[in-house]
Design a protein around this motif. Structure first.
Motif, PDB file in Angstrom:
ATOM      1  N   LEU A 134       0.864  -1.218  -0.074  1.00 31.48           N
ATOM      2  CA  LEU A 134      -0.008  -0.017  -0.013  1.00 31.48           C
ATOM      3  C   LEU A 134       0.823   1.275   0.143  1.00 31.48           C
ATOM      4  O   LEU A 134       1.737   1.577   1.062  1.00 31.48           O
ATOM      5  N   GLY A 135       0.684   2.005  -0.951  1.00 29.98           N
ATOM      6  CA  GLY A 135       1.532   3.304  -1.173  1.00 29.98           C
ATOM      7  C   GLY A 135       0.562   4.371  -1.519  1.00 29.98           C
ATOM      8  O   GLY A 135      -0.376   4.230  -2.028  1.00 29.98           O
ATOM      9  N   LYS A 136       1.141   5.628  -1.796  1.00 31.18           N
ATOM     10  CA  LYS A 136       0.650   6.791  -2.319  1.00 31.18           C
ATOM     11  C   LYS A 136       0.789   6.865  -3.819  1.00 31.18           C
ATOM     12  O   LYS A 136       1.739   6.595  -4.355  1.00 31.18           O
ATOM     13  N   ASP A 137      -0.077   7.188  -4.684  1.00 39.01           N
ATOM     14  CA  ASP A 137      -0.171   7.939  -5.924  1.00 39.01           C
ATOM     15  C   ASP A 137       0.266   6.640  -6.747  1.00 39.01           C
ATOM     16  O   ASP A 137       1.062   6.713  -7.730  1.00 39.01           O
ATOM     17  N   GLY A 138      -0.447   5.634  -6.650  1.00 42.78           N
ATOM     18  CA  GLY A 138      -0.160   4.395  -7.512  1.00 42.78           C
ATOM     19  C   GLY A 138      -0.401   3.015  -6.692  1.00 42.78           C
ATOM     20  O   GLY A 138      -0.680   2.971  -5.620  1.00 42.78           O
ATOM     21  N   ASP A 150       6.369   1.954   3.188  1.00 37.64           N
ATOM     22  CA  ASP A 150       7.636   2.309   4.078  1.00 37.64           C
ATOM     23  C   ASP A 150       8.218   1.113   4.755  1.00 37.64           C
ATOM     24  O   ASP A 150       9.470   0.949   4.807  1.00 37.64           O
ATOM     25  N   ASP A 151       7.539   0.050   5.075  1.00 43.19           N
ATOM     26  CA  ASP A 151       7.898  -1.049   5.610  1.00 43.19           C
ATOM     27  C   ASP A 151       8.670  -2.109   4.543  1.00 43.19           C
ATOM     28  O   ASP A 151       9.740  -2.521   4.598  1.00 43.19           O
ATOM     29  N   LEU A 152       7.904  -1.899   3.492  1.00 45.50           N
ATOM     30  CA  LEU A 152       8.620  -2.677   2.331  1.00 45.50           C
ATOM     31  C   LEU A 152       9.971  -2.185   1.986  1.00 45.50           C
ATOM     32  O   LEU A 152      10.855  -2.762   1.727  1.00 45.50           O
ATOM     33  N   PHE A 159      13.239  -7.798  12.506  1.00 46.03           N
ATOM     34  CA  PHE A 159      12.687  -6.594  11.525  1.00 46.03           C
ATOM     35  C   PHE A 159      11.547  -5.737  12.483  1.00 46.03           C
ATOM     36  O   PHE A 159      10.839  -6.414  12.944  1.00 46.03           O
ATOM     37  N   THR A 160      11.557  -4.415  12.420  1.00 42.85           N
ATOM     38  CA  THR A 160      10.843  -3.610  13.175  1.00 42.85           C
ATOM     39  C   THR A 160       9.508  -3.051  12.474  1.00 42.85           C
ATOM     40  O   THR A 160      10.471  -2.296  11.322  1.00 42.85           O
ATOM     41  N   PHE A 161       8.360  -3.388  12.392  1.00 41.89           N
ATOM     42  CA  PHE A 161       7.305  -2.866  11.497  1.00 41.89           C
ATOM     43  C   PHE A 161       6.920  -1.278  12.035  1.00 41.89           C
ATOM     44  O   PHE A 161       6.481  -1.237  13.263  1.00 41.89           O
ATOM     45  N   GLN A 162       6.932  -0.443  11.190  1.00 42.79           N
ATOM     46  CA  GLN A 162       6.131   0.917  11.339  1.00 42.79           C
ATOM     47  C   GLN A 162       4.784   0.945  11.612  1.00 42.79           C
ATOM     48  O   GLN A 162       3.958   1.413  12.090  1.00 42.79           O
ATOM     49  N   TYR A 163       4.238  -0.090  10.620  1.00 45.74           N
ATOM     50  CA  TYR A 163       2.757  -0.171  10.648  1.00 45.74           C
ATOM     51  C   TYR A 163       2.215  -1.604  10.832  1.00 45.74           C
ATOM     52  O   TYR A 163       2.502  -2.436   9.796  1.00 45.74           O
ATOM     53  N   THR A 164       1.395  -1.951  11.630  1.00 44.65           N
ATOM     54  CA  THR A 164       0.691  -3.125  11.862  1.00 44.65           C
ATOM     55  C   THR A 164      -1.026  -3.221  11.924  1.00 44.65           C
ATOM     56  O   THR A 164      -1.516  -4.224  11.816  1.00 44.65           O
ATOM     57  N   ASP A 165      -1.103  -1.834  12.093  1.00 39.36           N
ATOM     58  CA  ASP A 165      -2.824  -1.550  12.241  1.00 39.36           C
ATOM     59  C   ASP A 165      -3.169  -1.000  10.946  1.00 39.36           C
ATOM     60  O   ASP A 165      -2.662  -0.186  10.202  1.00 39.36           O
ATOM     61  N   LYS A 195      -4.797   5.713   7.139  1.00 30.90           N
ATOM     62  CA  LYS A 195      -4.708   7.162   7.370  1.00 30.90           C
ATOM     63  C   LYS A 195      -3.468   7.934   6.997  1.00 30.90           C
ATOM     64  O   LYS A 195      -3.378   8.914   6.474  1.00 30.90           O
ATOM     65  N   ASP A 196      -2.542   7.176   7.175  1.00 24.57           N
ATOM     66  CA  ASP A 196      -1.018   7.712   6.763  1.00 24.57           C
ATOM     67  C   ASP A 196      -0.897   7.969   5.334  1.00 24.57           C
ATOM     68  O   ASP A 196      -0.467   9.280   4.908  1.00 24.57           O
ATOM     69  N   LEU A 197      -1.408   7.019   4.488  1.00 19.58           N
ATOM     70  CA  LEU A 197      -1.263   7.064   2.959  1.00 19.58           C
ATOM     71  C   LEU A 197      -2.361   7.988   2.349  1.00 19.58           C
ATOM     72  O   LEU A 197      -2.330   8.558   1.426  1.00 19.58           O
TER      73      LEU A 197
END
Length: 304
Positions: A168-172, A203-205, A287-293, A299-301
């Motif tokens: 999941l990312g922005k603009d595409g 971001d995690d990817l 590995f530390t994930f920034q997004y798990t919810d 909302k961030d994207l």
């Protein structure tokens, strides 16, 4: 000058995202692309055909790492011609990149391949890296792809394959058409809604790729997805919540088939199937994930 990273087939959504991420970290970025070089700031574009050696191979020699994104998009109708191109584009690029690496005087220290979780087929069973494979065309493509990548064990570079989930990312990327459906009040549950989406934030990817490039303990195959897969029903509900939309009628399976072929020009199975995958090896490696919810990620994207 920073370390040089070569992104083969890196002109797509995931490749450009990683390119800009790496630039921000101080790396040099070279993208191998079939298209003529666009003007794109600090990114250097070099033309290649993805299957034969050429002048582009000089970019590999002395580079720090190679990341291969090459492959015809699976977002199409699986005609005989498209099936052949989906397979050949993946296998040919792996072969020619390996050939270029083997002739290097200074080979890269990491060769990272973007793969797919589709190798597990359509399943609701929890899948870590050791789960059994599924069946069908997409599974066969992934099996051939992974076999080709590991066909020849290279001492240098390290070989890492990331089976990428629903990024999941922005603009595409995968999120854009779903956002459009929701904005048109068509963002209901797809099919049964029970099919799983193994999602992750871009971001995690990008950080997974960075770890694969820099962390010398990384080797072999990793599920590159978030730790909290959810069903399609849950995903679409979260997307509607974030976009401020209420309940929307579901899209029954026959309508999905019709819409996919007539309007989207793609395979309905891409929306109607799924897999419940977890990144066991990444978690075990620390590995530390920034997004798990999912709602926090969306909302961030979407809101920012």
């Amino acid at each position: 000058m920073g370390k040089k990273i070569v992104l083969a087939g890196g002109s797509g959504f995931l490749g450009k995202s990683l390119a800009n991420f790496l630039l921000g970290k101080g790396y040099q970025v070279v993208i191998l692309s079939r298209n003529s070089a666009p003007l794109d700031g600090q990114i250097k574009y070099v033309q290649w055909d993805g299957k034969t050696l050429g002048d582009w191979a000089s970019e590999i020699d002395g580079s720090y790492a190679v990341v291969n994104f090459t492959g015809k998009s699976v977002n199409c109708i699986y005609t005989k011609k498209n099936r052949e191109e989906i397979v050949s584009s993946r296998l040919d690029s792996v072969r020619v990149l390996r050939e270029a690496i083997l002739q290097c005087k200074q080979p890269p220290q990491a060769f990272v391949q973007a793969g797919s979780l589709a190798i597990f087929g359509d399943t609701t069973e929890r899948c870590d890296e050791n789960a059994p494979f599924g069946s069908g065309f997409s599974v066969d493509v992934c099996k051939q792809w992974e076999t080709e990548f590991f066909k020849e064990a290279l001492t240098t570079p390290r070989q890492v394959l990331l089976r990428i989930g629903f990024a999941l990312g922005k603009d595409g990327g995968a999120l854009e058409p779903l956002k459009k459906l929701v904005s048109l009040n068509l963002g209901g549950t797809v099919g049964s809604g029970k099919q799983y989406i193994s999602w992750l934030h871009i971001d995690d990817l990008n950080n997974m790729f960075l770890e694969a490039i820099e962390n010398t303990s990384y080797s072999g195959i990793y599920n590159a997805t978030g730790p909290t897969p959810i069903t399609n029903k849950e995903f679409m509900k979260s997307l509607r919540n974030v976009m401020g939309k209420g309940w929307t009628p579901p899209a029954p399976t026959p309508f999905v088939w019709l819409g996919a072929y007539l309007f989207m020009q793609t395979e309905p199975s891409l929306a109607l199937t799924g897999r419940n995958c977890v990144p066991k090896k990444l978690v075990d490696s620390g590995f530390t994930f920034q997004y798990t919810d999912i709602e926090v990620a969306l909302k961030d994207l979407i809101s920012s």
